[in-house]
Design an enzyme around this catalytic site. Structure first.
Site, PDB file in Angstrom:
ATOM      1  N   LYS A 231      -0.080   3.746 -13.584  1.00 45.84           N
ATOM      2  CA  LYS A 231      -1.148   4.034 -14.550  1.00 45.84           C
ATOM      3  C   LYS A 231      -1.862   2.754 -14.964  1.00 45.84           C
ATOM      4  CE  LYS A 231       0.816   8.219 -16.605  1.00 45.84           C
ATOM      5  NZ  LYS A 231       1.562   8.759 -17.730  1.00 45.84           N
TER       6      LYS A 231
ATOM      7  N   SER B 232       1.678  13.614 -20.994  1.00 50.36           N
ATOM      8  CA  SER B 232       1.275  12.244 -21.315  1.00 50.36           C
ATOM      9  C   SER B 232      -0.173  12.117 -21.798  1.00 50.36           C
ATOM     10  CB  SER B 232       1.502  11.327 -20.113  1.00 50.36           C
ATOM     11  OG  SER B 232       0.632  11.699 -19.093  1.00 50.36           O
TER      12      SER B 232
ATOM     13  N   GLY C  84      -0.441   5.080   2.061  1.00 48.11           N
ATOM     14  CA  GLY C  84      -1.075   3.842   2.520  1.00 48.11           C
ATOM     15  C   GLY C  84      -0.543   2.576   1.899  1.00 48.11           C
TER      16      GLY C  84
HETATM   17  N1  LIG Z   1       1.973  -4.908   2.142  1.00 50.68           N
HETATM   18  C1  LIG Z   1       1.335  -4.714   3.288  1.00 50.68           C
HETATM   19  N2  LIG Z   1       1.146  -5.733   4.112  1.00 50.68           N
HETATM   20  C2  LIG Z   1       0.517  -5.531   5.284  1.00 50.68           C
HETATM   21  N3  LIG Z   1       0.002  -4.372   5.701  1.00 50.68           N
HETATM   22  C3  LIG Z   1       0.168  -3.311   4.911  1.00 50.68           C
HETATM   23  C4  LIG Z   1       0.847  -3.425   3.676  1.00 50.68           C
HETATM   24  N4  LIG Z   1       0.859  -2.223   3.091  1.00 50.68           N
HETATM   25  C5  LIG Z   1       0.232  -1.381   3.926  1.00 50.68           C
HETATM   26  N5  LIG Z   1      -0.178  -2.020   5.027  1.00 50.68           N
HETATM   27  C6  LIG Z   1      -0.912  -1.433   6.169  1.00 50.68           C
HETATM   28  O1  LIG Z   1      -1.517  -0.239   5.710  1.00 50.68           O
HETATM   29  C7  LIG Z   1      -1.519   0.756   6.719  1.00 50.68           C
HETATM   30  C8  LIG Z   1      -0.930   2.036   6.193  1.00 50.68           C
HETATM   31  O2  LIG Z   1       0.461   1.889   5.968  1.00 50.68           O
HETATM   32  P1  LIG Z   1       1.536   3.042   6.240  1.00 50.68           P
HETATM   33  O3  LIG Z   1       1.079   3.982   7.284  1.00 50.68           O
HETATM   34  O4  LIG Z   1       2.853   2.385   6.428  1.00 50.68           O
HETATM   35  O5  LIG Z   1       1.466   3.754   4.827  1.00 50.68           O
HETATM   36  P2  LIG Z   1       2.457   4.831   4.212  1.00 50.68           P
HETATM   37  O6  LIG Z   1       2.841   4.309   2.885  1.00 50.68           O
HETATM   38  O7  LIG Z   1       3.555   5.164   5.140  1.00 50.68           O
HETATM   39  O8  LIG Z   1       1.513   6.042   3.999  1.00 50.68           O
HETATM   40  P3  LIG Z   1       1.855   7.632   4.033  1.00 50.68           P
HETATM   41  O9  LIG Z   1       2.619   7.939   2.783  1.00 50.68           O
HETATM   42  O10 LIG Z   1       0.487   8.262   4.032  1.00 50.68           O
HETATM   43  O11 LIG Z   1       2.611   7.865   5.289  1.00 50.68           O
HETATM   44  C9  LIG Z   1      -0.737   0.170   7.873  1.00 50.68           C
HETATM   45  O12 LIG Z   1      -1.662  -0.292   8.817  1.00 50.68           O
HETATM   46  C10 LIG Z   1       0.030  -0.988   7.267  1.00 50.68           C
HETATM   47  O13 LIG Z   1       0.241  -2.004   8.213  1.00 50.68           O
END
Ligand SMILES: Nc1ncnc2c1ncn2[C@@H]1O[C@H](COP(=O)(O)OP(=O)(O)OP(=O)(O)O)[C@@H](O)[C@H]1O
Length: 872
Positions: free
Chosen positions: A803, A760, A422
């Site tokens: 952390k 750790s 996320g």
């Molecule tokens: N920095 C950011 N600015 C705007 N929106 C964000 C940001 N970071 C995350 N989001 C929003 O959070 C939601 C989840 O992001 P995403 O699905 O790309 O996560 P991910 O890191 O690929 O997760 P996973 O590892 O579970 O696949 C999306 O709707 C995305 O637009």
């Protein structure tokens, strides 16, 4: 109406409900079977039976696609004989000398009879692609009518009555219908002559024409209407009419116009040929158009039966192969396959396999690509607009794009975004595709444990299909998309091979210009594809694969960043998705903060997005109710007035919608007794705080460890005990020389169901035990991490940023870190650095001093207060 002397079909037949072609007696048709009832028929009857009888089934044509209707039996094809035909039926029965005369008379006088063709299943082929199905090759034997349905499940079984006599099929060249048969004889003669006339107009060197000639001479006349109707190009509707013609006379009458239609059509074409002599070559083509065997798997559609001019589909396939612009090697393979296809009868199972292969080959984007529209400044703006924070990642992505702009044939590197769920890894990948103006395709690799998922199956396997890479290319239709390889850390391994090994070739810029999928068996150039991988941790990515990628860490967000992301992106997105406007719903900043701290505990923002979604749903109900009241003008009536807009979500409304807070700041509450300390742990889901609890009872100096600890963590606990035993006196921890004398120690790491490991927690265990033995409290606002040695040194550990962010989230004010991790502090956001007090410890002496309330006496017996630059 079975024939007494002839061959009898069983009087109970399983029924194949076909929505495809029409099977006529004497013809062979291929049926694709995928509906539940038909599948059961094949698996339980055809594949299990061992006798010849078990291969005989009834085919009921023109049934609605049974795949769509699992519970109810679809209506079977019905034929309503007219009074005249009913009378004729009587004649037919006498013609066949049937002992079951009465039954047929009964059927003839009831308004409808259900009619079908009994046939022998001569071949069964199973396949799993694109979905599980069987292909049956069935040769029609004779007509039958359904007298009663015996059961509908697992497949349809019916009691049937044979309508055609079968023995005549077995005695060739007996022209059993002769001039003495009156009108019937005359009809049969006319039919035979028309067929001969048609043959005279066709090119005898074409195999199907020669076959037609042979059949015409060798088959009994009664069988000709069925056989000819199935061979010449007729629509399913016309074939049904022939099938429904139970009496022989009527059958001739129905089939003759079909034959004449072909003759007329051919005459017309011959005329055009005379006008245009260039068309000499088309004689054979014309023969194919007119004498095309049933095309297997064709959808049954009575309306859509106009002959299309492009009937020869291998010709159209050939055209597609030449237009596909494929490299020479692929073209050569396609030509070879096409040649084989042309020689193959369509009834052969390999025909469908070869066709599917060729269809895929022509659909692949061998030389189709989109043009990159890269403008670095625009790319940076777009990335900034789409994503808040994540500066380091965005900077690297822009660098990468800039190099691509300067050197279009850039080979590698492959970027791999690693971070907790996320945090926007997938969404950055999507933005990269947008900035480049390329197609985007996500390949989910989580749980994939078969290497043929990546590379495809060899075509020799039943149900073989191409791998995900080639499938993805087919889907996007261009050869330079952005492929997001999602969750590369969750690739599995099994007996079917190692998919990570297959990915090596895909991701290696030196090799992927000639990637060979097992199904295609020719090289496809993947060098234009831009691969981006995502993972939660690098620990489970095979080293060889990791080596080919450039890892970009995407850490979790701070509270402030989450608030910004929520207000800039998540709230506007959710409002739009729920059909709301900012004029209808307002979520103030402090409410967002409350959601983040009390209702979510995560490194990313996915859960936050869900909570905002929940608020939007609740408000949508209010808004919709308000609108309804407005609309009906009932606001003044005894109902609540529509709420004032915008609806502002304050803390009370938040509690109403989301319920009681899920997470409390529990740190200070739990650190109220000696023997509890707060550690910091790293997990693939981000950083977390971790309590360590210790208790002691009278005993024999035993150490009990609980909380699902790994070996390394257990060793840390033993190290901590050993260090304390050796230094108990120096630090004045206990009065006796050995703190474990007459005492049993129990160390517990809560969240007992979660497996924990790693070195750790060393400093936390020492602090916890020192607090227990000395009876002094650990400061309630301190969290720590660090590996220990027997000599009491504190060694550096990983995941510092995650952390520290977890400690910040939990409301901790002081963080004790190994001294050699000092450089990692630079990665922390400025506001986090300002909020926290960092103690960089080189040895346990410093750790204890900074963590125990009021300091701890060092080896010299003095309190080293110099470390305590507390802001509290
Ligand atoms: N920095 C950011 N600015 C705007 N929106 C964000 C940001 N970071 C995350 N989001 C929003 O959070 C939601 C989840 O992001 P995403 O699905 O790309 O996560 P991910 O890191 O690929 O997760 P996973 O590892 O579970 O696949 C999306 O709707 C995305 O637009």
């Amino acid at each position: 109406m079975g024939s007494s002397g002839g061959i009898q079909i069983p009087n109970r037949l399983p029924l194949l409900l076909s929505h495809e072609g029409v099977l006529l007696p004497g013809s062979t048709v291929r049926f694709s079977v995928d509906s539940p009832r038909n599948m059961q028929l094949v698996s339980q009857r055809l594949l299990k039976g061992t006798s010849l009888k078990s291969t005989i089934i009834g085919v009921i044509p023109n049934t609605r696609d049974p795949g769509q209707d699992i519970d109810d039996l679809p209506a079977l094809h019905k034929y309503a004989p007219s009074a005249a035909v009913a009378l004729k039926l009587l004649q037919v029965t006498s013609y066949f000398h049937s002992p079951h005369l009465f039954l047929v008379i009964n059927l003839a006088i009831i308004p409808c009879i259900q009619i079908g063709t009994a046939g022998v299943a001569v071949q069964v082929v199973g396949s799993n692609w694109p979905k599980p199905h069987y292909t049956l090759l069935i040769t029609g034997l004779c007509r039958f009518s359904v007298t009663s349905l015996l059961k509908e499940r697992p497949f349809v079984l019916a009691e049937v009555e044979q309508l055609d006599k079968l023995e005549q099929y077995m005695t060739p060249s007996t022209h059993s219908v002769s001039a003495e048969d009156g009108e019937l004889g005359e009809l049969s003669q006319r039919f035979y002559q028309a067929a001969v006339q048609l043959l005279g107009m066709l090119d005898m060197s074409v195999p199907v024409v020669a076959k037609f000639r042979r059949l015409l001479d060798s088959l009994p006349r009664e069988t000709l209407p069925d056989v000819v109707a199935s061979m010449i190009r007729t629509s399913n509707k016309e074939k049904l009419q022939v099938l429904d013609a139970v009496s022989l006379e009527e059958r001739f009458k129905k089939a003759l116009p079909l034959l004449n239609k072909q003759i007329e059509g051919l005459k017309l074409l011959q005329k055009t040929r005379k006008i245009n002599p260039d068309n000499e070559k088309r004689v054979t083509d014309i023969s194919y158009i007119f004498l095309q065997p049933l095309f297997p798997g064709r959808q049954f559609n009575l309306e859509d039966e106009d002959e299309d001019e492009d009937g020869d589909d291998t010709a159209s396939l050939e055209r597609k192969v030449h237009n596909a612009n494929m490299p020479d090697a692929a073209l050569k393979v396609c030509r070879k396959e096409l040649k084989r296809l042309k020689k193959m009868p369509q009834s052969m199972p390999e025909y469908a396999l070869t066709r599917n292969y060729l269809d895929l080959m022509v659909e692949l984007p061998w030389s189709k690509s989109t043009k990159d529209c890269l403008d670095i400044r625009a790319a940076r703006t777009l990335l900034d607009n789409d994503h808040y924070a994540m500066d380091k990642l965005k900077k690297r992505v822009v660098e990468y794009l800039a190099v691509r702009q300067l050197k279009t044939s850039l080979k590698g590197p492959i970027l791999c975004f690693v971070g907790p769920p996320g945090v926007g890894k997938t969404s950055v990948g999507r933005s990269v595709a947008r900035t480049l103006g390329r197609e985007f395709h996500r390949i989910a690799l989580g749980g994939v444990c078969d290497q043929s998922d990546i590379r495809g199956h060899r075509r020799t396997y039943v149900g073989s299909m191409p791998g995900r890479i080639i499938n993805g290319l087919k889907t996007v239709g261009v050869n330079n998309p952005v492929f997001l390889l999602d969750e590369v850390d969750k690739l599995g391994k099994s007996l079917q091979g190692d998919p990570a090994a297959a990915l090596l070739e895909v991701l290696d810029p030196e090799q992927n210009h000639s990637f060979t999928d097992h199904y295609l068996n020719v090289a496809f150039d993947l060098s234009q594809v831009l691969f981006i991988a995502t993972a939660n941790t690098t620990a489970t990515i095979p080293p060889a694969l990791l080596d080919r990628m450039e890892v970009l860490q995407v850490p979790g967000y701070t509270q402030e960043e989450k608030v910004e992301i929520a207000h800039r992106h998540l709230i506007p997105n959710q409002l739009e998705q729920h059909g709301l406007t900012p004029q209808q719903l307002h979520i103030p900043q402090d409410t967002t903060q409350a959601i983040i701290s009390s209702y979510t505990r995560e490194a990313g923002v996915r859960s936050l997005e869900r909570k905002i979604g929940a608020i939007c749903r609740a408000v949508a109900v209010k808004v919709a109710e308000g609108q309804r009241l407005d609309f009906k003008g009932l606001a003044h009536v005894d109902k609540a007035a529509p709420p004032e807009m915008p609806i502002v979500i304050d803390h009370i409304a938040l509690k109403d919608i989301l319920g009681q807070p899920l997470f409390e700041l529990e740190v200070s509450e739990r650190l109220t007794l000696p023997g509890v300390a707060l550690g910091l742990a790293w997990t693939p889901l981000g950083g977390e705080i971790m309590f360590v609890e210790a208790s002691r009872t009278e005993g024999e100096g035993q150490l009990t460890l609980t909380g699902q600890l790994g070996d390394v963590m257990k060793e840390s606990a033993h190290l901590a005990i050993s260090w304390l035993r050796a230094n108990a006196k120096t630090y004045q921890i206990t009065n006796s020389s050995d703190p474990l004398e007459g005492t049993d120690i129990h160390l517990h790491f809560p969240a007992g169901a979660v497996t924990k490991d790693g070195p750790s927690a060393g400093v936390t265990i020492v602090t916890c035990l020192a607090s227990l033995f000395s009876g002094r409290l650990v400061r309630s606002d301190v969290a720590m991490t660090g590996e220990i040695t027997l000599r009491g040194l504190v060694l550096p550990v990983g995941g510092i940023k995650d952390k520290v962010l977890a400690a910040h989230r939990a409301g901790v004010r002081r963080v004790i870190l190994p001294k050699r991790n000092e450089k990692d502090l630079e990665e922390l956001p400025a506001n986090v650095r300002a909020d926290l007090d960092f103690v960089m410890a080189a040895n346990l002496d410093e750790v204890l001093n900074a963590s125990i309330d009021g300091g701890f006496p060092g080896p010299s017996g003095s309190l080293t207060h110099s470390q305590l630059t507390s802001k509290l």
